[in-house]
Write an enzyme that holds these catalytic residues in place. Sequence first.
Site, PDB file in Angstrom:
ATOM      1  N   SER A   1     -30.428 -18.877  28.051  1.00 44.25           N
ATOM      2  CA  SER A   1     -29.835 -18.748  26.714  1.00 44.25           C
ATOM      3  C   SER A   1     -30.811 -17.972  25.828  1.00 44.25           C
ATOM      4  O   SER A   1     -31.502 -17.054  26.296  1.00 44.25           O
ATOM      5  CB  SER A   1     -29.542 -20.139  26.149  1.00 44.25           C
ATOM      6  OG  SER A   1     -29.044 -20.045  24.834  1.00 44.25           O
ATOM      7  N   SER A   2     -30.893 -18.354  24.572  1.00 48.27           N
ATOM      8  CA  SER A   2     -31.787 -17.683  23.624  1.00 48.27           C
ATOM      9  C   SER A   2     -32.063 -18.622  22.460  1.00 48.27           C
ATOM     10  O   SER A   2     -31.198 -19.428  22.086  1.00 48.27           O
ATOM     11  CB  SER A   2     -31.110 -16.410  23.107  1.00 48.27           C
ATOM     12  OG  SER A   2     -31.792 -15.943  21.960  1.00 48.27           O
TER      13      SER A   2
ATOM     14  N   TYR B   1     -23.794 -12.010  20.220  1.00 50.79           N
ATOM     15  CA  TYR B   1     -24.771 -12.338  21.270  1.00 50.79           C
ATOM     16  C   TYR B   1     -25.079 -13.836  21.287  1.00 50.79           C
ATOM     17  O   TYR B   1     -25.031 -14.505  22.324  1.00 50.79           O
ATOM     18  CB  TYR B   1     -26.051 -11.529  21.032  1.00 50.79           C
ATOM     19  CG  TYR B   1     -27.204 -11.913  21.915  1.00 50.79           C
ATOM     20  CD1 TYR B   1     -27.272 -11.455  23.233  1.00 50.79           C
ATOM     21  CD2 TYR B   1     -28.234 -12.744  21.457  1.00 50.79           C
ATOM     22  CE1 TYR B   1     -28.338 -11.819  24.052  1.00 50.79           C
ATOM     23  CE2 TYR B   1     -29.293 -13.104  22.259  1.00 50.79           C
ATOM     24  CZ  TYR B   1     -29.338 -12.640  23.558  1.00 50.79           C
ATOM     25  OH  TYR B   1     -30.384 -12.998  24.366  1.00 50.79           O
TER      26      TYR B   1
ATOM     27  N   LYS C   1     -24.462 -16.968  23.976  1.00 50.06           N
ATOM     28  CA  LYS C   1     -25.507 -17.865  24.490  1.00 50.06           C
ATOM     29  C   LYS C   1     -25.166 -19.324  24.182  1.00 50.06           C
ATOM     30  O   LYS C   1     -25.449 -20.225  24.980  1.00 50.06           O
ATOM     31  CB  LYS C   1     -26.869 -17.485  23.902  1.00 50.06           C
ATOM     32  CG  LYS C   1     -27.401 -16.139  24.396  1.00 50.06           C
ATOM     33  CD  LYS C   1     -27.528 -16.072  25.906  1.00 50.06           C
ATOM     34  CE  LYS C   1     -28.413 -14.947  26.381  1.00 50.06           C
ATOM     35  NZ  LYS C   1     -28.449 -14.815  27.860  1.00 50.06           N
TER      36      LYS C   1
HETATM   37  P1  NDP Z   1     -34.240  -6.584  30.068  1.00 49.32           P
HETATM   38  O1  NDP Z   1     -33.409  -5.617  29.318  1.00 49.32           O
HETATM   39  O2  NDP Z   1     -35.716  -6.362  30.136  1.00 49.32           O
HETATM   40  O3  NDP Z   1     -33.699  -6.740  31.572  1.00 49.32           O
HETATM   41  C1  NDP Z   1     -32.347  -6.975  31.780  1.00 49.32           C
HETATM   42  C2  NDP Z   1     -32.052  -7.190  33.243  1.00 49.32           C
HETATM   43  O4  NDP Z   1     -30.653  -7.522  33.386  1.00 49.32           O
HETATM   44  C3  NDP Z   1     -32.288  -5.959  34.091  1.00 49.32           C
HETATM   45  O5  NDP Z   1     -32.708  -6.351  35.371  1.00 49.32           O
HETATM   46  C4  NDP Z   1     -30.897  -5.324  34.159  1.00 49.32           C
HETATM   47  O6  NDP Z   1     -30.665  -4.526  35.320  1.00 49.32           O
HETATM   48  C5  NDP Z   1     -30.017  -6.561  34.223  1.00 49.32           C
HETATM   49  N1  NDP Z   1     -28.654  -6.306  33.748  1.00 49.32           N
HETATM   50  C6  NDP Z   1     -28.268  -5.772  32.564  1.00 49.32           C
HETATM   51  N2  NDP Z   1     -26.917  -5.688  32.514  1.00 49.32           N
HETATM   52  C7  NDP Z   1     -26.460  -6.181  33.681  1.00 49.32           C
HETATM   53  C8  NDP Z   1     -25.179  -6.354  34.263  1.00 49.32           C
HETATM   54  N3  NDP Z   1     -24.061  -5.971  33.626  1.00 49.32           N
HETATM   55  N4  NDP Z   1     -25.084  -6.901  35.486  1.00 49.32           N
HETATM   56  C9  NDP Z   1     -26.190  -7.281  36.159  1.00 49.32           C
HETATM   57  N5  NDP Z   1     -27.433  -7.127  35.695  1.00 49.32           N
HETATM   58  C10 NDP Z   1     -27.573  -6.587  34.471  1.00 49.32           C
HETATM   59  O7  NDP Z   1     -33.913  -7.999  29.374  1.00 49.32           O
HETATM   60  P2  NDP Z   1     -34.764  -9.351  29.350  1.00 49.32           P
HETATM   61  O8  NDP Z   1     -35.504  -9.501  30.610  1.00 49.32           O
HETATM   62  O9  NDP Z   1     -35.498  -9.429  28.077  1.00 49.32           O
HETATM   63  O10 NDP Z   1     -33.574 -10.435  29.260  1.00 49.32           O
HETATM   64  C11 NDP Z   1     -33.256 -11.282  30.345  1.00 49.32           C
HETATM   65  C12 NDP Z   1     -32.438 -12.445  29.810  1.00 49.32           C
HETATM   66  O11 NDP Z   1     -33.173 -13.149  28.817  1.00 49.32           O
HETATM   67  C13 NDP Z   1     -31.112 -12.053  29.161  1.00 49.32           C
HETATM   68  O12 NDP Z   1     -30.117 -12.979  29.491  1.00 49.32           O
HETATM   69  C14 NDP Z   1     -31.435 -12.133  27.669  1.00 49.32           C
HETATM   70  O13 NDP Z   1     -30.282 -12.374  26.912  1.00 49.32           O
HETATM   71  C15 NDP Z   1     -32.396 -13.302  27.656  1.00 49.32           C
HETATM   72  N6  NDP Z   1     -33.274 -13.364  26.508  1.00 49.32           N
HETATM   73  C16 NDP Z   1     -34.177 -12.369  26.228  1.00 49.32           C
HETATM   74  C17 NDP Z   1     -35.001 -12.468  25.125  1.00 49.32           C
HETATM   75  C18 NDP Z   1     -35.964 -11.417  24.760  1.00 49.32           C
HETATM   76  O14 NDP Z   1     -36.453 -11.430  23.597  1.00 49.32           O
HETATM   77  N7  NDP Z   1     -36.329 -10.489  25.635  1.00 49.32           N
HETATM   78  C19 NDP Z   1     -34.944 -13.638  24.230  1.00 49.32           C
HETATM   79  C20 NDP Z   1     -33.995 -14.630  24.647  1.00 49.32           C
HETATM   80  C21 NDP Z   1     -33.195 -14.489  25.734  1.00 49.32           C
HETATM   81  P3  NDP Z   1     -31.038  -2.927  35.319  1.00 49.32           P
HETATM   82  O15 NDP Z   1     -32.541  -2.854  35.311  1.00 49.32           O
HETATM   83  O16 NDP Z   1     -30.465  -2.384  36.558  1.00 49.32           O
HETATM   84  O17 NDP Z   1     -30.448  -2.359  34.060  1.00 49.32           O
END
Ligand code: NDP
Length: 255
Positions: A146-147, A160, A164
């Site tokens: 989540s977030s 968004y 979540k």
């Molecule tokens: P990133 O943008 O760094 O990475 C996102 C990842 O998700 C990549 O591996 C990407 O693949 C994959 N992805 C994106 N869209 C799809 C899709 N349609 N189907 C399958 N895979 C997909 O994001 P984060 O690592 O920061 O975020 C990861 C999780 O954490 C998310 O759920 C986000 O909502 C949550 N989150 C993040 C926070 C933050 O501040 N960073 C805070 C709170 C929650 P590819 O590389 O191929 O594009």
Amino acid sequence: MIQDIKKIALVTGSSRGLGKNTALALVKKEVDVIVTYRSSEAEANNVVSEIADIGGKAVALQLDTSNTKTFDNFVERFEQSLQDTWQTGQFDFLINNAGIGINAPFIETTEEDFDRLFNIQVKGVFFLSQKLLPLIKDEGRIVNISSGLARFSLPGYAAYASAKGAVEVLTRYMAKELGQRQIRVNVLAPGAIETDFAGGVVRDTEEINNFIASQTALGRVGVPDDIGGAIATLLSEENRWINGQRIEVSGGMFL
Ligand code: NDP
């Protein structure tokens, strides 16, 4: 031959960011990993190599969690990988991490953006988990991501954060219904973390970074290393009685 007793985790969206960090943290705890990417195949293959370098086993599979019509095909490829690489038909841990961020004020959020967010972050989590259930071992674990934004509100995240919030409610229902198979389901809510997320806004915009640090008890913005280990630890045997819970990992944001 001695059976390989290592546990196996599927981490969606583990080509970059928090998913990648989680994959590496799991490997350090002797868990093998199936990495998925949507379009970053090269990055995903690099994660697989990094895992091999530290003594783990991993494969990378393409998966678009926004498109439920592709899930049957994904599950087929996933099952094949389990057989080919681990000679098993089941796995232990599912981490529903894949996600995107779209920052738009409530009044300007389009139906298209709303659908993109909900398809990836709610519908995808719901139906991918459902399709994978027969392959998850009894006593397996599921962690949804989540977030912090589902607890506190910042302008620009109405859609968004609503998605979540839905995942948090879904987590409780999954825990309730899967308990009969001893499958634990929890939801981990990271605070703002410096990744590519939402165009890297938290990492790359000094004003936002400073603001978040000022609202965080520990006085800084999170980094991926603050999250992966927390997820890996949540999946350890010592935490087997934690079930149906929301765990915020934010350094104490907006307390
Ligand atoms: P990133 O943008 O760094 O990475 C996102 C990842 O998700 C990549 O591996 C990407 O693949 C994959 N992805 C994106 N869209 C799809 C899709 N349609 N189907 C399958 N895979 C997909 O994001 P984060 O690592 O920061 O975020 C990861 C999780 O954490 C998310 O759920 C986000 O909502 C949550 N989150 C993040 C926070 C933050 O501040 N960073 C805070 C709170 C929650 P590819 O590389 O191929 O594009």
